[in-house]
Write an enzyme that holds these catalytic residues in place. Structure first.
Site, PDB file in Angstrom:
ATOM      1  N   LYS A 118       1.011  -1.234   0.088  1.00  0.00           N
ATOM      2  CA  LYS A 118       0.142  -0.097  -0.048  1.00  0.00           C
ATOM      3  C   LYS A 118       0.825   1.243   0.059  1.00  0.00           C
ATOM      4  O   LYS A 118       0.428   2.330  -0.477  1.00  0.00           O
ATOM      5  CB  LYS A 118      -0.779   0.068   1.075  1.00  0.00           C
ATOM      6  CG  LYS A 118      -2.194  -1.187   1.222  1.00  0.00           C
ATOM      7  CD  LYS A 118      -3.147  -0.280   0.281  1.00  0.00           C
ATOM      8  CE  LYS A 118      -4.432  -1.268   0.240  1.00  0.00           C
ATOM      9  NZ  LYS A 118      -5.695  -0.686  -0.269  1.00  0.00           N
ATOM     10  N   SER A 164       0.650  -9.937  -0.335  1.00  0.00           N
ATOM     11  CA  SER A 164       0.403  -8.306  -0.128  1.00  0.00           C
ATOM     12  C   SER A 164       0.767  -8.006   0.981  1.00  0.00           C
ATOM     13  O   SER A 164       0.849  -6.623   1.022  1.00  0.00           O
ATOM     14  CB  SER A 164      -1.091  -8.103  -0.456  1.00  0.00           C
ATOM     15  OG  SER A 164      -1.896  -8.966   0.111  1.00  0.00           O
TER      16      SER A 164
END
Length: 433
Positions: A67, A326
């Site tokens: 992110k 992720s």
């Protein structure tokens, strides 16, 4: 895997398509702050699947998640006036850490809204990364409620809202993951047959699809969502984003009720090259434990979505498959629940309501005549003992093997002790267990 159409349909006129050149510019923009993450060959998963599995280790970012890419690409392009007004963000945790890191790196004040169920580990890390530049506001029972509060803040104060996924600059930043994957495989003399991508709000999958459409059009893209929060699948099935009525917040990094509008439009333009899958929370927990025990990888639930999908894929021997891990922001206090969900998923953990006749020796009979030699009682709790005839207990059993269940059920049917198996997902299971 099969080849996919090379043409990329045009997006509507008010949204400029994301191209590989945009992502390459973002890569140059963020490279002074964000180092490439490793692409690691995984012998265990390769042996299990019969293909070459590589793990893209976004859990090794400074904020333990990809992110930071979209957050930095977004904020770095703000004007001085916008920076002075500050920024606002909403997140289930990972985007928040990326924004906090960027606020401190660029000296910008920010307010970050997170939902109530955000793990304490993530809250602590947000504060560590942002320090005096960031205020954390915990509000709402879902990401969507926290996002609504952040939008209201931006409207009232004039601060810039930094979207976690539903913005073109965020998508462009996340697409740098795909750019690194292709470059790293190229140094190994390999090409990707498939890239498996966790899907929450849709920013990562939109960025990966956009880059591969230009640079690796024959690479299949597999998007993976939690079964209980499949907002991208719902959007594709309904030809537009829809709001799910309920979601399970357990896979917090992907627990989004509504896919981003920008992300949907980018994905929709590439839907002919995309395969969407859903996997259960139990399957994700099993893979989280596998990654930790075998590879030493601390993946958060959303981070393990890609690996959990491997058993659902029809892969040809020798193919090269990349799974994006992720994120790695997982609170260690959650591991008891993770182990529990994994055991239930693998058929090793079961719960029963047992009506014990109020006579001497009934518990001994249950232990010696009903339970098998490898069955272990992990929970025993009387729920009701005010009946003269029977006393009802909640009994949790862990089996030595999933194959032991049917013989156990048969012994229960033959016993005079009445038992009722509780099924996961039913109201009584959720209430009692």
């Amino acid at each position: 895997m099969t080849d996919h159409a090379l043409a990329v349909p045009a997006l509507s006129s008010d949204l400029e398509p994301v191209r590989a050149a945009d992502i390459q510019m973002a890569q140059a923009r963020i490279s002074s702050v964000i180092a490439p993450t490793p692409l690691q060959y995984c012998p265990r998963l390769s042996e299990e699947t019969g293909v070459e599995i590589y793990l893209k280790r976004e859990d090794l970012q400074d904020v333990r998640s990809y992110k930071i890419r979209g957050a930095y690409n977004n904020v770095a392009q703000l004007t001085e006036e916008q920076r002075a007004a500050g920024i606002v963000a909403a997140s289930a945790g990972n985007h928040a850490q990326g924004v906090a890191y960027v606020c401190r790196a660029l000296g910008i004040n920010g307010r970050i809204y997170v939902p109530n169920q955000t793990p304490k580990q993530k809250l602590d890390r947000i504060r560590v990364h942002g320090r005096e530049f960031v205020d954390v506001v915990v509000t709402g029972n879902s990401f969507d409620e926290a996002a609504a509060a952040a939008r209201d803040d931006a409207h009232r104060t004039g601060a810039t809202l930094v979207e976690p996924f539903d913005a073109r600059d965020t998508v462009v930043g996340q697409g740098t993951v795909a750019a690194e994957i292709l470059a790293q495989l190229s140094t190994l003399g390999k090409n990707a047959d498939a890239v498996v991508v966790p899907v929450g709000g849709g920013g990562l999958i939109a960025g990966v699809l956009s880059y591969l459409a230009d640079m690796a059009p024959h690479t299949a893209v597999i998007g993976v969502e939690p079964t209980s929060a499949a907002s991208m699948k719902a959007a594709l099935d309904n030809d537009g984003p829809v709001t799910l009525e309920t979601i399970d917040p357990f896979i917090d990094g992907a627990a989004v009720k509504r896919i981003g509008d920008v992300n949907y439009r980018i994905v929709d333009a590439n839907r002919s090259r995309l395969h969407m899958l859903t996997v259960s929370e139990g399957a994700v927990c099993t893979e989280m434990l596998g990654l930790y025990q075998s590879e030493g990888i601390v993946a958060e639930p959303a981070g393990a979505l890609s690996v959990a999908a491997l058993k659902e894929l029809k892969l040809r021997p020798g193919e090269v498959v990349v799974c994006i891990i992720s994120g790695g922001n997982n609170d260690v206090l959650r591991y008891a629940e993770i182990v529990e969900r994994s055991l239930v998923h693998r058929g090793l953990k079961h719960y029963f309501l047992v009506d014990f006749p109020q006579e001497p020796g009934q518990l001994k009979h249950f232990l010696s005549e009903v339970l098998g030699p490898h069955d272990d009682i992990t929970r025993f709790e009387y729920l009701k003992r005010n009946n003269r005839e029977t006393g009802t207990a909640l009994v949790g059993l862990q089996l030595g093997s999933a194959a032991d269940l049917e013989p156990l059920l048969e012994r229960m049917r033959q016993s005079r002790i009445h038992t009722q198996q509780l099924q996961p997902g039913t109201p009584e299971y959720d209430f009692l267990v």
